[in-house]
Design a protein around this motif. Structure first.
Motif, PDB file in Angstrom:
ATOM      1  N   SER A  98       0.798  -1.263  -0.106  1.00 32.39           N
ATOM      2  CA  SER A  98      -0.062  -0.032   0.013  1.00 32.39           C
ATOM      3  C   SER A  98       0.825   1.521   0.022  1.00 32.39           C
ATOM      4  CB  SER A  98      -1.005   0.090   1.122  1.00 32.39           C
ATOM      5  OG  SER A  98      -0.339   0.346   2.285  1.00 32.39           O
TER       6      SER A  98
ATOM      7  N   ARG B 227      -4.413  -0.841   0.462  1.00 33.91           N
ATOM      8  CA  ARG B 227      -4.588  -1.869  -0.583  1.00 33.91           C
ATOM      9  C   ARG B 227      -3.376  -1.855  -1.631  1.00 33.91           C
ATOM     10  NH1 ARG B 227     -10.120  -3.089  -1.203  1.00 33.91           N
ATOM     11  NH2 ARG B 227      -9.497  -4.833  -2.401  1.00 33.91           N
TER      12      ARG B 227
ATOM     13  N   SER C 116      -6.237  -0.804  -5.726  1.00 38.81           N
ATOM     14  CA  SER C 116      -7.208  -1.854  -5.463  1.00 38.81           C
ATOM     15  C   SER C 116      -8.490  -1.672  -5.085  1.00 38.81           C
ATOM     16  CB  SER C 116      -6.660  -3.202  -4.672  1.00 38.81           C
ATOM     17  OG  SER C 116      -5.604  -3.899  -5.334  1.00 38.81           O
ATOM     18  N   ASP C 117      -8.719  -0.634  -4.382  1.00 34.36           N
ATOM     19  CA  ASP C 117     -10.038  -0.267  -3.728  1.00 34.36           C
ATOM     20  C   ASP C 117     -10.915   0.663  -4.650  1.00 34.36           C
ATOM     21  OD1 ASP C 117      -8.473   2.093  -3.776  1.00 34.36           O
ATOM     22  OD2 ASP C 117      -9.494   2.989  -1.936  1.00 34.36           O
TER      23      ASP C 117
END
Length: 310
Positions: free
Chosen positions: A234, A256, A275-276
């Motif tokens: 992240s 993420r 990724s979010d």
């Protein structure tokens, strides 16, 4: 950064491509890409088209128009296309993919003609065009890096670390450094020497224990002063290219994976894909997020950004 000269697009697992006003965060257009996820994107040098690399094909979308359908289709490729880019004048396009090949496509005739194919021993993960416009750097899943000379067809190979998959390769705009990052989070840097008429030589420069998880992207800034690395941890880390010391660590609030990134033309801002499903614009100097691009329903794994000074 602002105005009509700025083009930002994001894509990923939700089978859509979104175009944004980079300065406001407003989504101006959403294009459906139902066949598959989009793996990589690139904007043509003339800013007319967005190229989207996906499963077994590449689609080119007309950026100025509202046409939701691709205007050019490159098909006949087996497996996922994982890398894409253009020669500086837009004369040809390169693609790389899980079929263990890199292809050169003539973009001037729109005949969809594949001019040249270069085979490697494992699925291709990343391809980067040298600033001299005659050599391609290719990273693959076996851990090998190939430097393919398009004029002579000569190939040089590096294997920086055994049993480590190359995730991303990059060369700085001045052509001084080559960087790679692998699935162990280690970033290797080489100095490059050689002029246009001579073979490019690699000289080991630095080994950076950049991240403690999967490395995903490495990229030099337009002014060649910085190297950024991103990871499944992240974070994005910014390294000073004078001595490759760690300058800043920016931690994505989602916790993420940070899949992709792109610098602004002045090297003071960076946009990330995570990724979010949110894209983020960072002020590097202030180490803060100043804009978020929300709307994707799943992970954003690639972005295309062109910030041209007016």
């Amino acid at each position: 950064m602002g105005g009509e000269q700025v083009i930002l697009a994001t894509a990923g697992y939700d089978h859509t491509i979104r175009f944004w006003q980079a300065h406001s965060g407003v989504c101006t257009r959403t294009v459906q890409h139902p066949e598959s996820q989009v793996n990589k994107m690139e904007i043509t040098p003339d800013k007319q088209f967005l190229a989207a690399a996906a499963y077994q094909h590449v689609r080119l979308y007309d950026i100025p128009s509202a046409n939701p359908s691709p205007v050019i289709n490159y098909d006949g490729i087996s497996k996922n296309v994982t890398a894409i880019g253009f020669q500086e004048n837009g004369k040809w396009m390169f693609t790389g993919g899980e079929d263990k090949s890199v292809r050169i496509w003539d973009t001037r005739t729109r005949s969809l003609h594949c001019q040249h194919i270069f085979q490697v021993s494992a699925p291709v993960t990343s391809v980067f065009l040298h600033p001299n416009q005659t050599q391609l750097v290719i990273g693959d899943q076996s851990g090998a890096i190939n430097m393919w000379d398009l004029k002579t067809d000569h190939n040089e190979q590096l294997i920086p670390e055994t049993r480590a998959m190359i995730q991303s390769v990059a060369i700085d705009p001045e052509g001084k450094f080559l960087a790679s990052i692998n699935d162990k989070g280690t970033c290797y840097v080489w100095s490059l020497t050689g002029v246009k008429e001579q073979r490019t030589m690699f000289h080991p420069k630095q080994k950076l224990s950049a991240h403690n998880k999967y490395g995903l992207k490495c990229l030099f800034s337009p002014d060649s002063n910085f190297l950024v690395t991103t990871s499944a941890d992240s974070s994005l880390k910014i390294w000073n290219t004078t001595d490759f010391s760690l300058l800043k660590t920016l931690t994505d609030p989602s916790g993420r994976w940070v899949w992709d990134c792109s610098f602004s033309e002045d090297s003071h801002y960076i946009i990330t894909a995570t990724s979010d499903g949110v894209g983020r614009l960072w002020n590097i100097d202030k180490e803060e997020i100043i804009r978020e691009y929300t709307g994707h329903q799943k992970a954003i794994i690639c972005l295309a950004f062109r910030d041209v000074k007016c």
